[in-house]
Design an enzyme around this catalytic site. Structure first.
Site, PDB file in Angstrom:
ATOM      1  N   HIS A  20      61.762  53.941  33.602  1.00 46.88           N
ATOM      2  CA  HIS A  20      60.439  53.829  33.758  1.00 46.88           C
ATOM      3  C   HIS A  20      60.116  55.457  34.007  1.00 46.88           C
ATOM      4  O   HIS A  20      59.060  56.043  33.448  1.00 46.88           O
ATOM      5  CB  HIS A  20      59.920  53.203  35.103  1.00 46.88           C
ATOM      6  CG  HIS A  20      59.755  51.792  34.888  1.00 46.88           C
ATOM      7  ND1 HIS A  20      60.536  50.987  35.661  1.00 46.88           N
ATOM      8  CD2 HIS A  20      59.375  50.818  33.958  1.00 46.88           C
ATOM      9  CE1 HIS A  20      60.518  49.647  35.272  1.00 46.88           C
ATOM     10  NE2 HIS A  20      59.795  49.848  34.183  1.00 46.88           N
ATOM     11  N   LYS A  44      56.706  36.890  36.973  1.00 49.21           N
ATOM     12  CA  LYS A  44      57.967  36.976  36.755  1.00 49.21           C
ATOM     13  C   LYS A  44      58.485  36.799  38.384  1.00 49.21           C
ATOM     14  O   LYS A  44      59.676  37.105  38.389  1.00 49.21           O
ATOM     15  CB  LYS A  44      58.420  38.491  36.359  1.00 49.21           C
ATOM     16  CG  LYS A  44      58.259  38.712  34.894  1.00 49.21           C
ATOM     17  CD  LYS A  44      58.988  40.100  34.446  1.00 49.21           C
ATOM     18  CE  LYS A  44      58.384  40.596  33.325  1.00 49.21           C
ATOM     19  NZ  LYS A  44      58.661  42.277  33.299  1.00 49.21           N
ATOM     20  N   ARG A  98      62.579  49.845  24.257  1.00 45.28           N
ATOM     21  CA  ARG A  98      64.000  49.933  23.905  1.00 45.28           C
ATOM     22  C   ARG A  98      64.601  49.106  22.934  1.00 45.28           C
ATOM     23  O   ARG A  98      64.118  48.111  22.716  1.00 45.28           O
ATOM     24  CB  ARG A  98      64.462  49.025  25.451  1.00 45.28           C
ATOM     25  CG  ARG A  98      64.183  49.884  26.719  1.00 45.28           C
ATOM     26  CD  ARG A  98      64.452  48.767  27.840  1.00 45.28           C
ATOM     27  NE  ARG A  98      63.256  48.034  28.054  1.00 45.28           N
ATOM     28  CZ  ARG A  98      62.841  47.223  29.032  1.00 45.28           C
ATOM     29  NH1 ARG A  98      63.797  47.301  30.123  1.00 45.28           N
ATOM     30  NH2 ARG A  98      61.904  46.490  29.106  1.00 45.28           N
ATOM     31  N   SER A 136      64.636  46.563  34.681  1.00 44.66           N
ATOM     32  CA  SER A 136      64.454  46.055  36.175  1.00 44.66           C
ATOM     33  C   SER A 136      65.295  44.855  36.334  1.00 44.66           C
ATOM     34  O   SER A 136      65.980  44.657  37.183  1.00 44.66           O
ATOM     35  CB  SER A 136      63.147  46.013  36.641  1.00 44.66           C
ATOM     36  OG  SER A 136      62.378  47.259  36.457  1.00 44.66           O
TER      37      SER A 136
HETATM   38  P1  ADP Z   1      60.974  45.728  32.926  1.00 45.14           P
HETATM   39  O1  ADP Z   1      60.987  45.373  31.504  1.00 45.14           O
HETATM   40  O2  ADP Z   1      62.236  46.727  32.889  1.00 45.14           O
HETATM   41  O3  ADP Z   1      60.847  44.553  33.827  1.00 45.14           O
HETATM   42  P2  ADP Z   1      58.391  46.727  32.979  1.00 45.14           P
HETATM   43  O4  ADP Z   1      57.542  45.348  32.798  1.00 45.14           O
HETATM   44  O5  ADP Z   1      57.749  47.129  34.321  1.00 45.14           O
HETATM   45  O6  ADP Z   1      59.740  46.857  33.091  1.00 45.14           O
HETATM   46  O7  ADP Z   1      57.936  47.640  31.933  1.00 45.14           O
HETATM   47  C1  ADP Z   1      56.771  48.481  31.682  1.00 45.14           C
HETATM   48  C2  ADP Z   1      56.901  49.091  30.345  1.00 45.14           C
HETATM   49  O8  ADP Z   1      58.254  49.991  30.368  1.00 45.14           O
HETATM   50  C3  ADP Z   1      57.246  48.222  29.210  1.00 45.14           C
HETATM   51  O9  ADP Z   1      56.690  49.073  28.024  1.00 45.14           O
HETATM   52  C4  ADP Z   1      58.750  48.516  29.104  1.00 45.14           C
HETATM   53  O10 ADP Z   1      59.360  48.361  27.697  1.00 45.14           O
HETATM   54  C5  ADP Z   1      59.115  50.034  29.424  1.00 45.14           C
HETATM   55  N1  ADP Z   1      60.428  50.130  30.007  1.00 45.14           N
HETATM   56  C6  ADP Z   1      61.102  49.603  30.961  1.00 45.14           C
HETATM   57  N2  ADP Z   1      62.373  50.172  31.196  1.00 45.14           N
HETATM   58  C7  ADP Z   1      62.305  51.049  30.020  1.00 45.14           C
HETATM   59  C8  ADP Z   1      63.693  51.822  29.392  1.00 45.14           C
HETATM   60  N3  ADP Z   1      64.754  51.794  30.007  1.00 45.14           N
HETATM   61  N4  ADP Z   1      63.286  52.644  28.311  1.00 45.14           N
HETATM   62  C9  ADP Z   1      62.146  52.543  27.868  1.00 45.14           C
HETATM   63  N5  ADP Z   1      61.036  51.603  28.213  1.00 45.14           N
HETATM   64  C10 ADP Z   1      61.231  51.164  29.218  1.00 45.14           C
END
Ligand code: ADP
Length: 172
Positions: A20, A44, A98, A136
């Site tokens: 993030h 979630k 990703r 996460s």
């Molecule tokens: P997660 O999918 O890890 O639970 P979130 O729902 O908080 O995280 O995701 C918020 C945004 O950040 C989404 O667009 C998700 O694809 C992106 N994101 C999360 N981790 C990464 C990463 N390691 N690389 C690129 N984008 C990421």
């Protein structure tokens, strides 16, 4: 002077990872003002409360070496993303992508959001190689089982995770 470009980076941030933070740093090059929207209702069953997630994001962002000049702020939200974007005058939604795993979900969400509001564009950013695979969900799984999560989150977030898992195992 042209109007400042405002972007929203939404997510559940449960908890905020180095992935993030990589995206946030890159986003500061794309917009003039970045509003990080922490979703209250993640669907979630989050490990951390909304207040804890906002506080962790806020702390990490204050310590972040930004790639660009954007002013960054962190806010909780529990309304439709497009309504939230409109409420902060954003013209851009920023999302991280990703490898292939995120593509289908992100593709559908961007398409549906575009239907809801044509004025707001979704822009995808990619993290660096070493941050690409961090999620996460996996950080929590590894942490719960006592694995080393130090490569994936900051030392502060790591400590919060260790304490939370200790509390949960005491309750069990
Ligand atoms: P997660 O999918 O890890 O639970 P979130 O729902 O908080 O995280 O995701 C918020 C945004 O950040 C989404 O667009 C998700 O694809 C992106 N994101 C999360 N981790 C990464 C990463 N390691 N690389 C690129 N984008 C990421």
């Amino acid at each position: 002077m042209s109007t400042p470009r405002i972007g929203v980076y939404p997510g559940s941030f449960d908890p905020i990872t180095n992935g993030h933070l990589d995206i946030i740093s890159r986003a500061t090059k794309v917009v003039d003002r970045l509003v990080i929207g922490v979703a209250k209702n993640t669907g979630k069953d989050p490990l951390f409360s909304i207040d804890e997630r906002v506080e962790m994001v806020d702390t990490e962002v204050k310590l972040l070496e930004k790639a660009g000049d954007a002013v960054v702020e962190v806010r909780p939200f529990d309304i439709l993303l497009m309504d939230f974007a409109e409420s902060v005058d954003a013209s851009v939604i920023l999302r991280g992508l990703r490898a292939v795993s995120d593509f289908e979900y992100e593709f559908q969400m961007a398409g549906m959001n575009a239907r809801l509001n044509k004025q707001v564009e979704t822009v995808f950013l990619m993290a660096s190689d070493r941050h690409q695979f961090i999620a996460s969900r996996f950080v929590k799984e590894i942490g719960r089982l006592g694995g080393d999560i130090g490569h994936f989150v900051s030392p502060r977030v790591k400590q919060r995770l260790v304490s939370r898992f200790a509390e949960l195992s005491d309750e069990a």
